[in-house]
Write a protein that holds these residues in place. Structure first.
Motif, PDB file in Angstrom:
ATOM      1  N   ILE A   1       3.128  -1.580  -8.063  1.00 23.32           N
ATOM      2  CA  ILE A   1       2.446  -2.602  -7.265  1.00 23.32           C
ATOM      3  C   ILE A   1       1.966  -1.975  -5.965  1.00 23.32           C
ATOM      4  O   ILE A   1       2.705  -1.228  -5.314  1.00 23.32           O
ATOM      5  CB  ILE A   1       3.380  -3.790  -6.968  1.00 23.32           C
ATOM      6  CG1 ILE A   1       3.694  -4.541  -8.258  1.00 23.32           C
ATOM      7  CG2 ILE A   1       2.760  -4.725  -5.925  1.00 23.32           C
ATOM      8  CD1 ILE A   1       4.687  -5.661  -8.103  1.00 23.32           C
ATOM      9  N   GLN A   2       0.738  -2.283  -5.626  1.00 22.21           N
ATOM     10  CA  GLN A   2       0.198  -1.838  -4.348  1.00 22.21           C
ATOM     11  C   GLN A   2      -0.099  -3.089  -3.519  1.00 22.21           C
ATOM     12  O   GLN A   2      -0.741  -4.018  -3.993  1.00 22.21           O
ATOM     13  CB  GLN A   2      -1.071  -1.019  -4.557  1.00 22.21           C
ATOM     14  CG  GLN A   2      -1.563  -0.366  -3.297  1.00 22.21           C
ATOM     15  CD  GLN A   2      -2.632   0.652  -3.604  1.00 22.21           C
ATOM     16  OE1 GLN A   2      -3.695   0.286  -4.100  1.00 22.21           O
ATOM     17  NE2 GLN A   2      -2.364   1.907  -3.319  1.00 22.21           N
ATOM     18  N   ILE A   3       0.391  -3.081  -2.285  1.00 19.92           N
ATOM     19  CA  ILE A   3       0.108  -4.164  -1.345  1.00 19.92           C
ATOM     20  C   ILE A   3      -0.841  -3.601  -0.293  1.00 19.92           C
ATOM     21  O   ILE A   3      -0.536  -2.589   0.346  1.00 19.92           O
ATOM     22  CB  ILE A   3       1.389  -4.707  -0.690  1.00 19.92           C
ATOM     23  CG1 ILE A   3       2.335  -5.250  -1.761  1.00 19.92           C
ATOM     24  CG2 ILE A   3       1.037  -5.790   0.344  1.00 19.92           C
ATOM     25  CD1 ILE A   3       3.683  -5.696  -1.227  1.00 19.92           C
ATOM     26  N   ILE A   4      -1.976  -4.247  -0.141  1.00 13.97           N
ATOM     27  CA  ILE A   4      -2.999  -3.813   0.800  1.00 13.97           C
ATOM     28  C   ILE A   4      -3.120  -4.902   1.868  1.00 13.97           C
ATOM     29  O   ILE A   4      -3.486  -6.039   1.565  1.00 13.97           O
ATOM     30  CB  ILE A   4      -4.352  -3.600   0.099  1.00 13.97           C
ATOM     31  CG1 ILE A   4      -4.167  -2.687  -1.106  1.00 13.97           C
ATOM     32  CG2 ILE A   4      -5.387  -3.059   1.081  1.00 13.97           C
ATOM     33  CD1 ILE A   4      -5.195  -2.868  -2.176  1.00 13.97           C
ATOM     34  N   GLU A   5      -2.791  -4.551   3.096  1.00 10.60           N
ATOM     35  CA  GLU A   5      -2.856  -5.502   4.208  1.00 10.60           C
ATOM     36  C   GLU A   5      -4.083  -5.187   5.051  1.00 10.60           C
ATOM     37  O   GLU A   5      -4.342  -4.030   5.379  1.00 10.60           O
ATOM     38  CB  GLU A   5      -1.607  -5.398   5.071  1.00 10.60           C
ATOM     39  CG  GLU A   5      -1.617  -6.368   6.232  1.00 10.60           C
ATOM     40  CD  GLU A   5      -0.334  -6.332   7.049  1.00 10.60           C
ATOM     41  OE1 GLU A   5      -0.398  -6.708   8.233  1.00 10.60           O
ATOM     42  OE2 GLU A   5       0.718  -5.934   6.510  1.00 10.60           O
ATOM     43  N   TYR A   6      -4.833  -6.224   5.395  1.00  7.12           N
ATOM     44  CA  TYR A   6      -6.039  -6.037   6.183  1.00  7.12           C
ATOM     45  C   TYR A   6      -6.247  -7.247   7.085  1.00  7.12           C
ATOM     46  O   TYR A   6      -5.690  -8.317   6.879  1.00  7.12           O
ATOM     47  CB  TYR A   6      -7.256  -5.804   5.279  1.00  7.12           C
ATOM     48  CG  TYR A   6      -7.429  -6.866   4.217  1.00  7.12           C
ATOM     49  CD1 TYR A   6      -8.255  -7.950   4.428  1.00  7.12           C
ATOM     50  CD2 TYR A   6      -6.725  -6.796   3.008  1.00  7.12           C
ATOM     51  CE1 TYR A   6      -8.394  -8.937   3.471  1.00  7.12           C
ATOM     52  CE2 TYR A   6      -6.866  -7.772   2.046  1.00  7.12           C
ATOM     53  CZ  TYR A   6      -7.697  -8.838   2.289  1.00  7.12           C
ATOM     54  OH  TYR A   6      -7.830  -9.815   1.343  1.00  7.12           O
ATOM     55  N   ARG A   7      -7.047  -7.033   8.118  1.00  4.95           N
ATOM     56  CA  ARG A   7      -7.376  -8.096   9.066  1.00  4.95           C
ATOM     57  C   ARG A   7      -8.894  -8.271   9.053  1.00  4.95           C
ATOM     58  O   ARG A   7      -9.633  -7.299   9.182  1.00  4.95           O
ATOM     59  CB  ARG A   7      -6.910  -7.707  10.465  1.00  4.95           C
ATOM     60  CG  ARG A   7      -7.157  -8.768  11.520  1.00  4.95           C
ATOM     61  CD  ARG A   7      -6.694  -8.315  12.897  1.00  4.95           C
ATOM     62  NE  ARG A   7      -5.267  -8.053  12.914  1.00  4.95           N
ATOM     63  CZ  ARG A   7      -4.330  -8.961  13.205  1.00  4.95           C
ATOM     64  NH1 ARG A   7      -4.680 -10.186  13.489  1.00  4.95           N
ATOM     65  NH2 ARG A   7      -3.064  -8.636  13.199  1.00  4.95           N
TER      66      ARG A   7
END
Length: 100
Positions: free
Chosen positions: A4-10
């Protein structure tokens, strides 16, 4: 082993982001490498979103990252975000479902 890859962005431009994401999903129909994806919004962070993407393995995820269409998508998304995304790379060790 599933990965699983979690990609956090704003971003303040989530509607544009989602339109771009929808276009990418449509373009890659039939040859996507991810098996599942969730888009979430952080209730405690203004304009903070996380995409949670599942792959059959780390190797498949890296294959996905190396694809030209993925690089193009990432470049287009970067233009809509305030700063670079952060990534969490997770091996799935165990899964439990709780129903009822």
């Amino acid at each position: 082993m599933r990965f699983i890859q979690i990609i956090e962005y704003r971003t303040r431009r989530i509607d544009e982001f989602n339109a771009l994401l929808d276009s990418w999903v449509e373009k890659n129909a039939g040859h996507r490498l991810a098996t599942r994806a969730l888009q979430t919004r952080d209730r405690d962070g203004e304009d903070v979103y996380l995409n949670i993407v599942e792959f059959p393995s780390h190797e498949v995820a890296m294959e996905n990252s190396a694809r030209p269409e993925t690089a193009e998508f990432a470049s287009q998304v970067a233009a809509l975000c305030e700063g670079p995304p952060s990534f969490r790379n997770l091996d799935v060790l165990e899964e439990r479902s709780f129903e009822g």
